[in-house]
Write an enzyme that holds these catalytic residues in place. Structure first.
Site, mmCIF file in Angstrom:
data_model
loop_
_atom_site.group_PDB
_atom_site.id
_atom_site.type_symbol
_atom_site.label_atom_id
_atom_site.label_comp_id
_atom_site.label_asym_id
_atom_site.label_seq_id
_atom_site.Cartn_x
_atom_site.Cartn_y
_atom_site.Cartn_z
ATOM 1 N N LEU A 163 0.861 -1.176 0.000
ATOM 2 C CA LEU A 163 0.000 0.000 0.000
ATOM 3 C C LEU A 163 0.898 1.228 0.000
ATOM 4 O O LEU A 163 1.984 1.216 0.585
ATOM 5 C CB LEU A 163 -0.897 0.035 1.249
ATOM 6 C CG LEU A 163 -1.960 -1.050 1.410
ATOM 7 C CD1 LEU A 163 -2.698 -0.854 2.739
ATOM 8 C CD2 LEU A 163 -2.948 -1.043 0.258
ATOM 9 N N ASP A 164 0.446 2.301 -0.659
ATOM 10 C CA ASP A 164 1.168 3.570 -0.572
ATOM 11 C C ASP A 164 1.346 3.962 0.887
ATOM 12 O O ASP A 164 0.511 3.641 1.737
ATOM 13 C CB ASP A 164 0.373 4.689 -1.271
ATOM 14 C CG ASP A 164 0.318 4.511 -2.771
ATOM 15 O OD1 ASP A 164 1.117 3.736 -3.303
ATOM 16 O OD2 ASP A 164 -0.541 5.161 -3.395
ATOM 17 N N MET A 165 2.402 4.690 1.163
ATOM 18 C CA MET A 165 2.638 5.148 2.517
ATOM 19 C C MET A 165 1.430 5.907 3.063
ATOM 20 O O MET A 165 1.067 5.760 4.230
ATOM 21 C CB MET A 165 3.875 6.050 2.570
ATOM 22 C CG MET A 165 4.218 6.545 3.967
ATOM 23 S SD MET A 165 5.662 7.622 4.014
ATOM 24 C CE MET A 165 4.968 9.112 3.289
ATOM 25 N N SER A 166 0.785 6.721 2.235
ATOM 26 C CA SER A 166 -0.322 7.565 2.683
ATOM 27 C C SER A 166 -1.633 6.806 2.821
ATOM 28 O O SER A 166 -2.583 7.321 3.401
ATOM 29 C CB SER A 166 -0.501 8.738 1.721
ATOM 30 O OG SER A 166 0.666 9.521 1.651
ATOM 31 N N THR A 167 -1.710 5.592 2.277
ATOM 32 C CA THR A 167 -2.926 4.788 2.321
ATOM 33 C C THR A 167 -2.912 3.897 3.549
ATOM 34 O O THR A 167 -1.899 3.275 3.869
ATOM 35 C CB THR A 167 -3.043 3.918 1.058
ATOM 36 O OG1 THR A 167 -2.999 4.749 -0.105
ATOM 37 C CG2 THR A 167 -4.333 3.117 1.057
#
Length: 214
Positions: free
Chosen positions: A58-62
């Site tokens: 997952l993206d860091m921000s997700t």
């Protein structure tokens, strides 16, 4: 420099083959370049079991659900399911504005925008196919819509780009939102809320659900 994420990595399930976690927003899935990018979901789990292996990211921000393999065979079996698109994934996003259609799909070819990486871009000549199904769901905030997303493909930043191309960028998105949408939330309002796959040992179907934190 990536700031250290103070939120815990909550384990939802663990057995001898797999571990399922709820990754907080702001935590990398895997370590980046040292010395400032070493904290990640994988590195935290490897401190418990060094054999832990990453299957997907997952993206860091997700925020949201991730599954990891705890041995080579389990990792291989899980990776094959992701590669063959046998894993059911659902996300919830809160987006800028109100969607015209209650449901639909976004099908666009995507590739890396190399001068501006990690950003992705639509490219009808060189892009790889990507497909996302979407459905509006109830939201308590009248000015924004909440959307259930089912990615059929798994391109980098796919959900962010697809919603931005619809004209409804995800709130808090630092890459594809206009300033008003980016400032509407102090985090990326995107959460991996459901993950279904076949257990690598028993081959029984398993499903995990995570409540949306925003």
């Amino acid at each position: 420099m990536v700031p250290f994420c103070n939120e815990p990595l909550a384990e939802l399930y663990r057995d001898e083959c797999i571990v399922v976690v709820n990754k907080p927003a702001g935590l990398l899935s895997v370590p980046g370049k040292p010395p400032n990018h070493e904290d990640s979901a994988l590195s935290r789990l490897q401190r418990i079991n060094p054999e832990t292996r990453v299957v997907h990211r997952l993206d860091m921000s997700t925020s949201g659900l991730m599954v990891f393999g705890l041995d080579a065979d389990s990792h291989r079996a899980l990776s094959r399911q992701f590669q063959d698109r046998l894993v059911e994934k659902e996300y919830v996003a809160e987006v800028w504005g109100k969607l015209e259609k209650p449901e639909g799909k976004v099908e666009l070819p995507l590739r890396c925008d190399w001068p501006n990486r990690p950003k992705q871009m639509v490219d009808h000549e060189l892009g790889k196919p990507s497909l996302t199904l979407f459905q509006k769901i109830e939201n308590q905030r009248p000015e924004f819509d909440r959307v259930l997303l089912k990615p059929v493909t798994g391109r980098s930043h796919q959900l962010r780009v697809h919603l931005a191309e619809l004209g409804h960028p995800i709130l808090g998105c630092e890459f594809y939102s206009h300033p008003e949408a980016q400032q509407a939330s102090n985090r990326l309002n995107l959460h991996a809320t459901k993950l279904s796959f076949m257990h690598p040992l028993t081959e029984a179907p398993v499903t995990f659900i995570s409540d949306v934190p925003f």
